[in-house]
Design an enzyme around this catalytic site. Structure first.
Site, short mmCIF file in Angstrom:
data_model
loop_
_atom_site.label_atom_id
_atom_site.label_comp_id
_atom_site.label_asym_id
_atom_site.label_seq_id
_atom_site.Cartn_x
_atom_site.Cartn_y
_atom_site.Cartn_z
N ASP A 199 -1.00 0.55 -3.07
CA ASP A 199 -1.54 0.22 -1.88
C ASP A 199 -1.75 -0.99 -1.30
O ASP A 199 -1.98 -2.11 -2.05
CB ASP A 199 -3.03 0.56 -2.05
CG ASP A 199 -3.24 2.29 -2.46
OD1 ASP A 199 -3.24 2.82 -1.38
OD2 ASP A 199 -3.23 2.47 -3.60
N ASP B 90 2.34 -3.25 -7.70
CA ASP B 90 1.26 -2.66 -7.05
C ASP B 90 1.60 -1.64 -5.97
O ASP B 90 2.87 -1.72 -5.57
CB ASP B 90 0.38 -3.55 -6.60
CG ASP B 90 -1.01 -3.05 -5.66
OD1 ASP B 90 -1.63 -2.26 -6.39
OD2 ASP B 90 -1.07 -3.28 -4.56
#
Length: 291
Positions: free
Chosen positions: A18, A16
């Protein structure tokens, strides 16, 4: 990209962005070195985000600028997954999209016909697409309502409640979906982003690896970890974003699957192994154990 068997503790790593690799414009300390170490082993590395605010090329430029060399093919975002979904489901569909310009461009490039205002005479719409949109307002809500009332199908890029940023969180797509559902009485039909199987399959196809040889690394239990668990990957939750160790313990107490590893940050990822690392592997507290 197929790798020789057991070229690394895991052969593929899906990160991922953010809250995991960076927060806003700030790289998580140790992220660049960790990813460089994985690549040096010959492992496949892919970046996967639900955030449709930027193109894959934009994300690649940002990563490169922060010290992690990347190209557009190293990134999958929910915009690309949505474009693929619509292309397969209804080529050339007429779409009203609540989203920002990079998503609109992705849909147009996929052959979708973008409808600016479904309230106008003759402006028929096949799909209403909801996405993270920082310009969402009453007018866009009304457009979505009118299109759905006329029979448009309602889909969304992602259902994240918030997006982690440096210093906190900001509202994401869940509130937009909820607003449309509330006024239209129509539940969203499909949300293509994490943890939907469409997204995990896109990632595995890109890596050319089976799920069991990959590690999913993210900061959110309900998207990153849920997706990896359902797909049969090992999962690692980092504590630099949204979900906390307390959230993990609550999920375990509720019978919800927990991550295989809970780690301070992405910097610890190169030390994780498929067999489990006693110092990092997470297990739920024993029933009745002292606090």
């Amino acid at each position: 990209m197929l790798l020789a068997p057991w070229a690394a503790p895991f052969q593929g790593y899906i990160f991922d962005l953010d809250g995991t690799v960076y927060l806003g414009e700030r790289l998580i300390p140790g992220a660049a070195d960790a990813i460089a170490a994985l690549r040096a082993r010959g492992a496949g590395v892919l970046f996967l985000t639900n955030k449709p605010l930027y193109s894959r090329a934009d994300y690649a430029r940002k990563l490169t600028g922060l010290g992690i060399p990347a190209g557009p093919d190293d990134v999958i975002n929910s915009s690309a997954v949505m474009a693929d979904f619509l292309r397969r489901e209804a080529p050339g569909a007429r779409v009203y999209c609540i989203g920002e310009p990079p998503l609109l461009q992705e849909l147009a490039d996929a052959g979708m016909q973008l409808v600016a205002d479904p309230r106008l005479a003759g402006a028929e719409v096949d799909f209403v697409v909801a996405a993270f949109d920082r310009t969402f307002d009453y007018d866009k809500l009304d457009c979505a309502l009118q299109a759905i009332k006329k029979g448009a199908r309602f889909v969304a890029t992602n259902a994240d409640r918030t997006c982690p940023v440096d210093g906190g969180e900001i509202p994401d797509c869940a509130g937009i979906i909820a607003a449309i559902e509330a006024v239209s009485g129509q539940a969203v039909e499909v949300v293509v982003g994490k943890p939907h199987p469409l997204t995990v399959q896109a990632a595995l196809n890109k890596l050319g690896l089976p799920a069991e040889r990959c590690l999913m690394v993210g900061d959110r239990l309900e998207t990153d970890i849920a997706m990896g668990n359902k797909a049969g990957m090992k999962t690692a939750l980092v504590l630099t974003g949204v979900s906390t160790r307390a959230d993990v313990e609550k999920a375990a107490a509720a019978g919800i699957a927990w991550p295989d590893f809970v780690i301070g940050s992405v910097a610890e990822v190169p030390g994780l192994s498929p067999a489990g690392d006693g110092a990092r592997a997470w297990r739920p507290p024993a029933v009745g154990a002292a606090d």
